[in-house]
Write a protein that holds these residues in place. Structure first.
Motif, PDB file in Angstrom:
ATOM      1  N   ILE A 125       0.844  -1.204   0.000  1.00  0.00           N
ATOM      2  CA  ILE A 125       0.000   0.000   0.000  1.00  0.00           C
ATOM      3  C   ILE A 125       0.876   1.250   0.000  1.00  0.00           C
ATOM      4  O   ILE A 125       0.633   2.193  -0.761  1.00  0.00           O
ATOM      5  CB  ILE A 125      -0.970   0.000   1.204  1.00  0.00           C
ATOM      6  CG1 ILE A 125      -1.946  -1.169   1.130  1.00  0.00           C
ATOM      7  CG2 ILE A 125      -1.684   1.338   1.331  1.00  0.00           C
ATOM      8  CD1 ILE A 125      -2.903  -1.139  -0.027  1.00  0.00           C
ATOM      9  N   ARG A 126       1.916   1.255   0.822  1.00  0.00           N
ATOM     10  CA  ARG A 126       2.821   2.420   0.864  1.00  0.00           C
ATOM     11  C   ARG A 126       3.536   2.630  -0.468  1.00  0.00           C
ATOM     12  O   ARG A 126       3.728   3.751  -0.914  1.00  0.00           O
ATOM     13  CB  ARG A 126       3.858   2.246   1.971  1.00  0.00           C
ATOM     14  CG  ARG A 126       3.317   2.527   3.326  1.00  0.00           C
ATOM     15  CD  ARG A 126       4.430   2.471   4.352  1.00  0.00           C
ATOM     16  NE  ARG A 126       3.877   2.638   5.680  1.00  0.00           N
ATOM     17  CZ  ARG A 126       4.408   2.158   6.768  1.00  0.00           C
ATOM     18  NH1 ARG A 126       5.537   1.457   6.705  1.00  0.00           N
ATOM     19  NH2 ARG A 126       3.845   2.358   7.931  1.00  0.00           N
ATOM     20  N   LEU A 127       3.940   1.530  -1.098  1.00  0.00           N
ATOM     21  CA  LEU A 127       4.644   1.618  -2.372  1.00  0.00           C
ATOM     22  C   LEU A 127       3.729   2.136  -3.482  1.00  0.00           C
ATOM     23  O   LEU A 127       4.121   3.004  -4.262  1.00  0.00           O
ATOM     24  CB  LEU A 127       5.197   0.240  -2.750  1.00  0.00           C
ATOM     25  CG  LEU A 127       5.879   0.123  -4.109  1.00  0.00           C
ATOM     26  CD1 LEU A 127       7.188   0.906  -4.111  1.00  0.00           C
ATOM     27  CD2 LEU A 127       6.142  -1.341  -4.440  1.00  0.00           C
ATOM     28  N   LEU A 128       2.527   1.610  -3.544  1.00  0.00           N
ATOM     29  CA  LEU A 128       1.614   1.943  -4.633  1.00  0.00           C
ATOM     30  C   LEU A 128       0.845   3.248  -4.420  1.00  0.00           C
ATOM     31  O   LEU A 128       0.470   3.909  -5.383  1.00  0.00           O
ATOM     32  CB  LEU A 128       0.621   0.800  -4.843  1.00  0.00           C
ATOM     33  CG  LEU A 128       1.245  -0.480  -5.371  1.00  0.00           C
ATOM     34  CD1 LEU A 128       0.287  -1.637  -5.248  1.00  0.00           C
ATOM     35  CD2 LEU A 128       1.663  -0.297  -6.808  1.00  0.00           C
ATOM     36  N   PHE A 129       0.590   3.601  -3.182  1.00  0.00           N
ATOM     37  CA  PHE A 129      -0.231   4.779  -2.892  1.00  0.00           C
ATOM     38  C   PHE A 129       0.420   5.629  -1.799  1.00  0.00           C
ATOM     39  O   PHE A 129      -0.179   5.874  -0.757  1.00  0.00           O
ATOM     40  CB  PHE A 129      -1.629   4.343  -2.445  1.00  0.00           C
ATOM     41  CG  PHE A 129      -2.301   3.409  -3.392  1.00  0.00           C
ATOM     42  CD1 PHE A 129      -2.938   3.880  -4.526  1.00  0.00           C
ATOM     43  CD2 PHE A 129      -2.286   2.033  -3.170  1.00  0.00           C
ATOM     44  CE1 PHE A 129      -3.558   3.008  -5.413  1.00  0.00           C
ATOM     45  CE2 PHE A 129      -2.902   1.161  -4.043  1.00  0.00           C
ATOM     46  CZ  PHE A 129      -3.535   1.655  -5.172  1.00  0.00           C
TER      47      PHE A 129
END
Length: 144
Positions: A125-129
């Motif tokens: 989630i942190r990587l993508l958003f």
């Protein structure tokens, strides 16, 4: 008695399929349950809705809880997945379907990240958003 196409289009009953978010205006009578689920979500960050097949669990969540949450919290992203025989793969697919990631990444890369790290879901989630201020709601549908 048969319905015309325009009458069928305005019919408030979806038949045997569950109510969806777009049917929220027709979904009523479960406000107490909706409020209780939302209260428990804010308090515990996890809620399990259990019941017999056909009892309205999906309708309650899709046409009741999710629209109410989105009206309260416009930045909510909802991930709906059916775990199936490969729950991690289904989760990777659901994450990628949530919208436009800030960087291109393949399903296999997300899958690998979810499997290889203790907090793989948080990392994905942190990587993508990153820094988008979104809250994520995971609706995991099990059963037949």
């Amino acid at each position: 008695m048969s319905l015309t196409l325009s009458e069928a289009a305005s019919c408030p009953f979806p038949g045997l399929r569950p109510f969806q978010a777009e049917d929220a205006a027709w979904f009523f009578g479960r406000e107490v349950h909706i409020r209780e689920i939302i209260r428990k979500l804010w308090e515990f960050r996890f809620v399990s809705v259990v019941g017999n097949s056909g009892s309205g669990k999906s309708s309650l969540l899709r046409a009741g809880v999710i629209p109410h949450l989105k009206s309260e919290k416009a930045s909510l992203k909802v991930l709906i997945l059916r775990p199936g025989h490969d729950p991690v793969r289904a989760l990777a697919q659901a994450i990628l379907k949530t919208g436009e990631p800030t960087q291109p990444i393949s399903e296999d890369e997300v899958y690998s990240l979810l499997q290889q790290h203790e907090f793989g879901l948080v990392e994905a989630i942190r990587l993508l958003f990153p820094d988008n201020g979104k809250s994520f709601l995971f609706l995991i549908v099990t059963g037949k």
